[in-house]
Motif scaffolding. Sequence first.
Motif, short mmCIF file in Angstrom:
data_model
loop_
_atom_site.label_atom_id
_atom_site.label_comp_id
_atom_site.label_asym_id
_atom_site.label_seq_id
_atom_site.Cartn_x
_atom_site.Cartn_y
_atom_site.Cartn_z
N THR A 1 0.87 -1.17 0.00
CA THR A 1 0.00 0.00 0.00
C THR A 1 0.92 1.23 0.00
N THR B 1 -3.33 4.41 7.71
CA THR B 1 -2.59 3.31 7.05
C THR B 1 -1.94 2.41 8.09
N GLY C 1 2.42 0.65 5.14
CA GLY C 1 2.52 1.20 3.79
C GLY C 1 3.79 2.00 3.60
N GLU D 1 -7.52 3.33 -2.53
CA GLU D 1 -8.11 3.16 -1.18
C GLU D 1 -8.76 4.47 -0.73
N LYS E 1 -3.98 7.21 -1.80
CA LYS E 1 -3.56 5.97 -1.14
C LYS E 1 -3.95 4.82 -2.06
N ARG F 1 -3.49 0.61 -3.03
CA ARG F 1 -3.07 -0.72 -2.55
C ARG F 1 -2.37 -1.49 -3.69
#
Lengths: 545, 444
Positions: free
Chosen positions: B226, B349, B352, B408, B431, B433
């Motif tokens: 991520t 998160t 990540g 995300e 963000k 993934r």
Amino acid sequence: MKRKDFIQLSAMGLGALVLPNFSAFGKSVDPSQFLNDGIDVKLKKQLADVALNAARGKGATYADVRIGRYLNQFVVTREAKVQNIANAESFGVGIRVIANGCWGFAATNVVTKEAIAKAAERAVAVAKANSRVNADPVRLAPQKGYGEVAWKTPIQQNAFTVPVKDKVDLLLGVNNIAMKGGASFVNSAILAINEQKFFASTDGSYIDQDIHRLFPTFTVTKIDRASGKFETRKSLSSPVGMGYEYLTPTADNKVGGVVTRYKDRYDMLEDVKNATADVDQKLKAKSVEPGKYDLVLDPSHLWLTIHESVAHPTELDRVLGYEANYAGTSFLTLDKWKSRNFQFGSKLVNVVADKLQPGSLGAVGYDDEGVKCGQWDLIKDGVLVNYQAIRDQAHIIGLDHSQGCCYAQSWSDVQFQRMPNVSLQPGKEKLSVNDMIKNVEKGIYIIGDGSFSIDQQRYNFQFGGQTFYEIKNGQIVGMLKDVAYQANTQEFWNSCTAIADKSDYRLGGAFNDGKGQPGQSNAVSHGSSTTRFNGVNVINTARKI
Amino acid sequence: MAILKKEEAKALLQKVLAYSKADECEVALRGEEGGNIRYARNAVSTAGDIDNVTLSVTSSFGKRSGTATINEFDDAALERVVKRAEELARLAPENPEYMPLRGPADFKDAKTYVETTAAMTPDTRAEAVAQSIQVAKEASLEAAGFIENTTSFSAIMNSKGLFAYDRDTNVVFTITTRNNAGTGSGFAARGYNDISKLDTLAATKIAAAKASKSAGARAIEPGKYTVILEPVAATYMLENMFRGLDARNADEGRSFMSKPGGGNRIGEQLMDEKVTLYSDPFHPDLPANTWSRDGFPLEKTTWVDKGVVKNLTYSQYWAKNKGVQPVPQPSNIIMEGGTASLEDLIKSTEKGILISRLWYIRLVDAQTLLLTGLTRDGTFYIENGEIKYPVKNFRFNESPVIMLNNVEALGKTERSISIESYRSYLIPPMKIRDFTFTSLSDAI
């Protein structure tokens, strides 16, 4: 609207190059104007002296002036259509000065004594404004004046004297072969460039140069309508520092093998026929199994790896941090050079910097700060021995002279350190490509340049190619696709186990080596013979969306 | 005379057109003036001023066209350039894709010109750079940066009565700071029409903080992670996709916008529902040119709406070929975002990687728009909503199309520039993934 907004190269490559009426390349002109000599050299000298005197009068301790006329011709076609014929001329004056110990630069497209004097004054004003920021004054390596000298690319046929119709006929002939051979699309182009540069400096040089370059190219695309998949194959030509004679090959200029490659001359009609067959094979080729392979790299591919992983990291301005904000720095730091034992590559690896090689893109008589050009070693028996430096850097590596690799892409851009031709020397022992392949158990033979990317210190890189051939137990067994290799520069060059002899030596190169802020393009060639690297990591690039 | 006002440009172009004897004639004028400073090792390395202006004339007889250009503006020169264009047109091959010139249209004024930016001088630039270098020195860092301001105008007129004019200003600033040991590096980039919005001091402070925090990076295994892309990283990645929004390439079957079996992907859900992309030359935060080079007014155009492809660009020729309306090339691109800040994205998160900047992105496969490139100038490991430590840079192999299927969350959209083209965009932090890193890089 910025100049750069006018030009975009899409994933299709050159065929998608759109040259607008007022392009970044300059002004469009009647091609017959290309045959005019431009302004007389005596007048150029007078105008140059105006700039030098005006700069000195405002307090410059050094000044140079470049009066440049840059001619470009682009003939661009696709299938049976001419997409664009652009004849561009850019003419103007760039003046660089040192005042209060600091560089300043100004440029104008108005080539009159008054405008030139004004530009020189502006350059001095820029230098003085910036000197408030700088603690250390510029240190220029001494350079004797050459007086009035001239240099010209040794061409046999000026590409600008060849009628546009002949170029169109050739390109449409190329396209016709591809379409008849089953291609879905074909894009082709001929690009011709002529730099007419007059340089003068307060050192007492008046240098008149006439530089010619040519690049014929095409891309063949084939689509498998059933699957929606498509593949392409680019031409195996190189951009060259030659005239139109590049397009007049003889049997001696052809290199046989899995596909014909070319040396010093180029057969565009033959290559497009082969490319059309290649692209068909690529569609049917086996997708590569990721893993470690021994790579056999043809010069048509290896030039780009040399460019990115050897030529760029040996640029001294990068090493020192002058490019840190854009392309980055270099892992080849000064301590490695000083040690005299940094093993950049295996003992087979010898790399030479060169500004003289006939037919190369970087060949000129004098660089853009009035230094006579030459050649020197960068890597000797695998060890880093030198960099590429210009006048204000020479003292840093203990030189009392510049190595003559300063260049500006146009009159309107300031000159700075640009790479010369950087070439891997052929093997000293007699070795053919077939002999090399015979000794490979599990490998890939790569021809042509493809995707390229390298980190900002030139450690980690990834390269694709045009065609990939699987080698099993010393035999080529078929074509592969979805191939890219990743490596670390030092590990890669230390895995070099064989270099073919000089009979296989060929040049590749690029018109568009990018560097600097604002960005500038430099044309440069890189030579090599076919070379083998052991145990390189290969990835599979196939994806699905 | 590098920058002509609207009426001055109009008068000059009318004078040029009066000499034309061709079936159709288009004249274009462009001028630019500006300057730049480049600095490195806490000192100015190069700097310059430039001005340039060009006039081009394109004449057509039937489907044959020719173009000639000059930079002289006396009456004899104007007459000569028109004549030369007409001579070239008579010599040119017929272009089967030639499209007749467009008639008059109503072009709204662009909001791209700011007087204070146009008034910048070498001293203004030097002062901005001095502030930046001072920040670096105080933090015991080395600064390398670039500032460039440009004032330009473009005008076109044709024999069918079309006239369009735009004038704009632009200033771009990028800064890299590195520690003396060469173990940490940070970056910031800014681009505006209005110099008053540029704070070189604040931008350098951000770059300096990144340089300090990125020292001592640890190596972690490449793989799928991520990631949180800061806007400057996301912009560079997406710019490669924006260049491919072309119907002809798609219809011809050689683009990521090509539909398997034929046609293009208009109407298809190609990305996550959070993804909306549009152009709007009148957006107050990203004013842009209001007409295209081929003489179309530019209005708000949606390219992707909630993940569904809504539009692709159609040249006049391709639109006619397909029986649709032309869709001109846009002058800006905006991606809608959410309300979260970058900090909110980090807080949410579990595990990540925060990516400050991407570098040397190149196309690997046009079919899937697979790109490769590297992280640079501040890459950090996130765990349980906190930045834990800097990590070594990665090489990625990822397609922005696949990436935009793995969204995300999106943060608040902000003005950002591409570090390769220097064009400005409005792009949110994002963000993502399953972003694919394929190897490690030792580069700092």
